[in-house]
Design a protein around this motif. Structure first.
Motif, short mmCIF file in Angstrom:
data_model
loop_
_atom_site.label_atom_id
_atom_site.label_comp_id
_atom_site.label_asym_id
_atom_site.label_seq_id
_atom_site.Cartn_x
_atom_site.Cartn_y
_atom_site.Cartn_z
N LEU A 57 0.82 -1.21 0.00
CA LEU A 57 0.00 0.00 0.00
C LEU A 57 0.86 1.26 0.00
O LEU A 57 0.74 2.10 -0.86
CB LEU A 57 -0.94 0.01 1.20
N HIS B 204 -4.23 1.45 -3.83
CA HIS B 204 -2.88 1.53 -3.28
C HIS B 204 -2.78 2.43 -2.06
O HIS B 204 -1.71 2.60 -1.50
CB HIS B 204 -1.89 1.98 -4.37
N GLU B 206 -4.97 3.48 1.64
CA GLU B 206 -6.09 3.24 2.55
C GLU B 206 -6.79 4.55 2.85
O GLU B 206 -6.12 5.59 2.93
CB GLU B 206 -5.54 2.74 3.90
#
Lengths: 270, 299
Positions: A57, B204, B206
Motif C-alpha cells: 500500500l 494503493h 487506505e
C-alpha cells in the motif's frame, strides 16, 4: 560526506542458521568481514532496505524505538530461530516518512509491538550490527516501486541523514540471481542453480569491482530479467541511490550459492 | 483428539478469503485495534458459513493460505499447539491478533507423507516458535471463532509464480489428491478452507479511517465482471468451465486463486459438479471476496 560505507548482502537465513554447511559458512565469514568494515566506518546510523520486507500500500518505515524478538523463517524453520534486538533511529525514520511526498511516494510509520521483522533484515543486522548497537533506519520493499523509484528513496534517505549531520552506512539486503532449487538437494554440494545465472552474477560483480557505474546501469535491466535478479535488484537501487551512483570500486567478501540462488557480500569503495 | 470414523471423508469445502479487515470490523477480543463498523456483507456471509460449519460437525479444518509462502516444498504445521501474536505486515494498523490453535499433527503427517508419495517435496513445520501467518488466522477466525476444532495448516508453495500458472496449479492438484488420501486413511471428517480472494486488483492507499465504507467498491468493472462470471458458474455447478477459464481469470483479474488454495480444495473434493452456496460477496480495498460453500454430504 554522509555515506561512510555501503554494502550489498544476501537476505537468506542459511548462513546464519546453518553456517556449519561449508558453502553457507563462506558467506557467513564474508558477512562477518563486512560487519567489521561497517563498524570501522563508525556510522551514526545504518540505512537498511530489505527485499523481504514486502509492502503493497505505502512505503513503510520502522519507527518503533526498539524492536526485539525471535523470528522463525517461513521456509527454513527446521534450522532454528533468528533472535533480534534492534535500535531504531526514529528521528531519521520519521523524517523519511515526512519527506517522501516530495518524490511522489506516500509513506507510513510502523510502530507496533509484535510487528514481524523480515528474515533478511534480521540476518543482515545480526551480522553487520551485532548487539544492535548502531541505530538503524529500516525501509520496506513496496512491490509496486520500480528500480528508479527505489533509487530515489535511497537518495532521499541519505540526504535526510546528511541534513541531520549523520554518518551513514547504507545496506541493501537481497540476492543477486534469485533462481533457486525447489527440491531437496545435498546442501554440502550447493551450487548456483544454472551456469547462466552464475555468469550474470559474476558480470555484475565485475562491474562493481571495476567501479563501472555506467556499465552497471546499462547491465542491470537485463540482469533483472535474464539473470532473474532478486526483486529486480532493488536493494542495489537503494544503495546506488544513497551513493548518488558514485563509487570507485568494490570488494567482494563472499560469493556463492544459497540453495541455488546467488549470494554475494559486497563492500563498495567510496 | 478428533473423533474418527471407518473411512474419512471431506464433508465440505469453503472458499474462505482472509482480508484482515473482516476481523477488524468484527472487533473480537483477540484483536487489539477497534473499529466502528465495516465490511458487514462479508462478515454476515461468514456468519452464515459458521452456521453451516457448525452443522457439519467436522473433526478437523484444513486451511491453505497464500500468506505462508514457501519456496522449497509444500509445508504443513506440525506442532500440537501454536500460539502468539500475529501482526499483519501489510495492515498492522488493523490486525494485531492474539491466537492459540491446536493442530491435528497426525493428519498433517499423513498429508505430508501422501504428498511425498505424489512426488511433491513436502515438509513438516516442527518449530514451536513459528508465527502462524495472518491469512491462516483470519480465515480460521472468520469461519470458527471458537477455535475449538483442530486444524491442519498448509503453506502456499510459490510454484504458480516461480513456474508457470499451469505447472504450479498441477502441483496444487496433486497436493489436493494427497490431502484427500490422508483424510480417508486417517478416518477424519474434514472441512477444507481455501483462503483466497477472487479479483485481487486493489487500491494503493487506505482511507484515513479504514472502515470508511463510502470508499469501498470494486477496483475495476472488469475485475467485478470476472468475479460475477466465476461465481455464477460455481453457483451453477459448472466446475469444468471454471477450471477451463481459470488461467485467463488469473491473468486478467490478477486473481489470488493463482496461489493454489482453490485448486487444492477442488482437487481434494474431486472437482464436484455441484452448485455452490454463495454466502456473500464483497470488496475489501477493492479486491473481490466471495464466501462460498460446497456441501458434499448434502449433494
Amino acid at each position: 560526506m554522509a555515506v561512510v560505507s555501503a554494502f550489498l548482502v544476501p537476505g537468506s537465513p542459511l548462513p546464519y542458521v546453518k553456517r556449519d554447511n561449508p558453502p553457507w559458512g563462506k558467506i557467513a565469514t564474508g558477512l562477518e568481514r563486512a560487519g567489521a568494515a561497517l563498524v570501522r566506518s563508525e556510522p551514526d546510523v545504518i540505512l537498511l532496505y530489505s527485499t523481504q520486507w514486502i509492502a503493497v500500500l505505502d512505503q513503510l518505515w520502522q519507527t518503533r524505538p526498539r524492536v526485539s524478538g525471535l523470528h522463525v523463517d517461513e521456509n527454513w524453520h527446521e534450522y532454528g530461530e533468528l533472535p533480534y534486538a534492534l535500535k531504531i533511529d526514529t528521528r531519521l525514520a520519521k523524517a523519511c516518512v515526512s519527506a517522501t511526498g516530495t518524490i511522489g511516494v506516500k509513506s507510513k510509520a510502523v510502530n507496533y509491538d509484535g510487528f514481524p521483522i523480515d528474515t533478511g533484515t534480521i540476518v543482515a543486522a545480526n551480522f553487520l550490527n551485532p548487539g544492535g548497537k548502531i541505530p538503524m533506519v529500516l525501509a520496506s520493499n513496496n512491490l509496486y516501486h520500480d528500480f528508479a523509484l527505489t533509487e530515489k528513496l535511497g537518495r532521499l534517505a541519505a540526504r535526510l541523514a546528511r541534513k541531520q549531520k549523520k554518518r551513514v552506512a547504507v545496506v541493501g539486503v537481497g540476492n543477486f540471481s534469485g533462481a533457486f532449487f525447489r527440491h531437496e538437494i545435498d546442501i554440502a554440494k550447493d551450487k548456483i542453480v544454472a551456469p547462466k545465472y552464475d555468469r550474470w552474477n559474476k558480470k555484475i560483480l565485475a562491474l562493481l569491482q571495476a567501479g563501472d557505474g555506467k556499465g552497471l546501469s546499462a547491465a542491470l535491466p537485463e540482469f533483472a530479467t535474464k539473470g532473474k535478479a532478486d526483486m529486480g535488484f532493488k536493494h542495489g537501487a537503494w544503495v546506488l541511490g544513497a551513493l548518488g551512483g558514485k563509487f570507485t570500486g568494490a570488494q567482494v567478501h563472499a560469493y556463492g550459492p544459497l540453495y541455488g540462488s546467488g549470494g554475494a557480500v559486497v563492500e563498495f569503495d567510496l | 483428539m478428533p473423533r474418527t470414523q471407518k473411512k474419512g471423508a471431506i464433508v465440505a469445502g469453503f472458499l474462505a478469503p482472509h482480508p484482515p479487515h473482516l476481523v477488524y470490523g468484527e472487533n473480537p477480543p483477540q484483536n487489539e485495534p477497534r473499529s466502528q463498523c465495516g465490511w458487514e456483507q462479508l462478515r454476515w456471509a461468514y456468519e452464515r458459513a459458521r452456521k453451516s460449519l457448525d452443522a457439519l460437525k467436522p473433526d478437523v479444518l484444513l486451511v491453505h493460505s497464500p500468506h505462508w509462502i514457501t519456496q522449497q516444498g509444500h509445508h504443513f504445521l506440525g506442532v500440537p499447539q501454536l500460539s502468539g501474536k500475529s501482526v499483519d505486515p501489510i495492515f498492522p494498523n488493523i490486525f494485531r491478533y492474539t491466537f492459540a490453535l491446536n493442530v491435528d499433527v497426525a493428519l498433517a503427517e499423513a498429508c505430508c507423507a501422501e504428498g511425498a508419495r505424489q512426488g511433491l517435496y513436502t515438509k513438516l513445520m516442527r518449530n514451536p516458535h513459528f508465527r502462524v501467518d495472518y491469512g491462516t488466522i483470519t480465515t480460521l477466525h472468520m469461519i470458527r471463532p471458537q477455535w475449538d476444532i483442530p486444524v491442519v495448516g498448509l503453506s502456499a508453495n510459490n510454484s504458480p509464480y516461480y513456474l508457470s500458472t499451469e505447472e504450479g496449479l498441477q502441483e496444487m492438484d496433486r497436493l489436493g489428491q494427497a490431502t484427500r488420501a490422508a483424510i480417508e486413511k486417517l478416518g477424519r471428517r474434514a472441512v477444507l478452507l481455501a483462503s483466497n480472494t477472487l479479483c485481487h486488483w486493489h487500491f494503493h492507499e487506505e482511507p484515513a479511517l479504514p472502515e470508511d465504507m463510502s470508499q469501498e467498491h470494486p477496483h475495476s468493472l472488469s475485475g467485478y465482471q470476472w468475479d460475477m462470471r466465476i461465481i455464477d458458474l460455481l453457483r451453477q455447478g459448472n466446475t469444468k468451465e471454471v477450471f477451463r477459464l481459470l488461467p485467463q481469470f488469473i491473468d486478467e483479474a490478477f486473481a489470488e486463486v493463482k496461489s493454489g488454495a482453490f485448486t487444492w480444495m477442488f482437487a481434494a473434493m474431486g472437482y464436484p459438479e455441484i452448485p455452490a452456496e454463495l454466502h456473500g460477496y464483497g470488496t475489501v480495498i477493492g479486491t473481490g471476496n466471495a464466501v462460498m460453500e460446497w456441501n458434499l454430504e448434502g449433494a
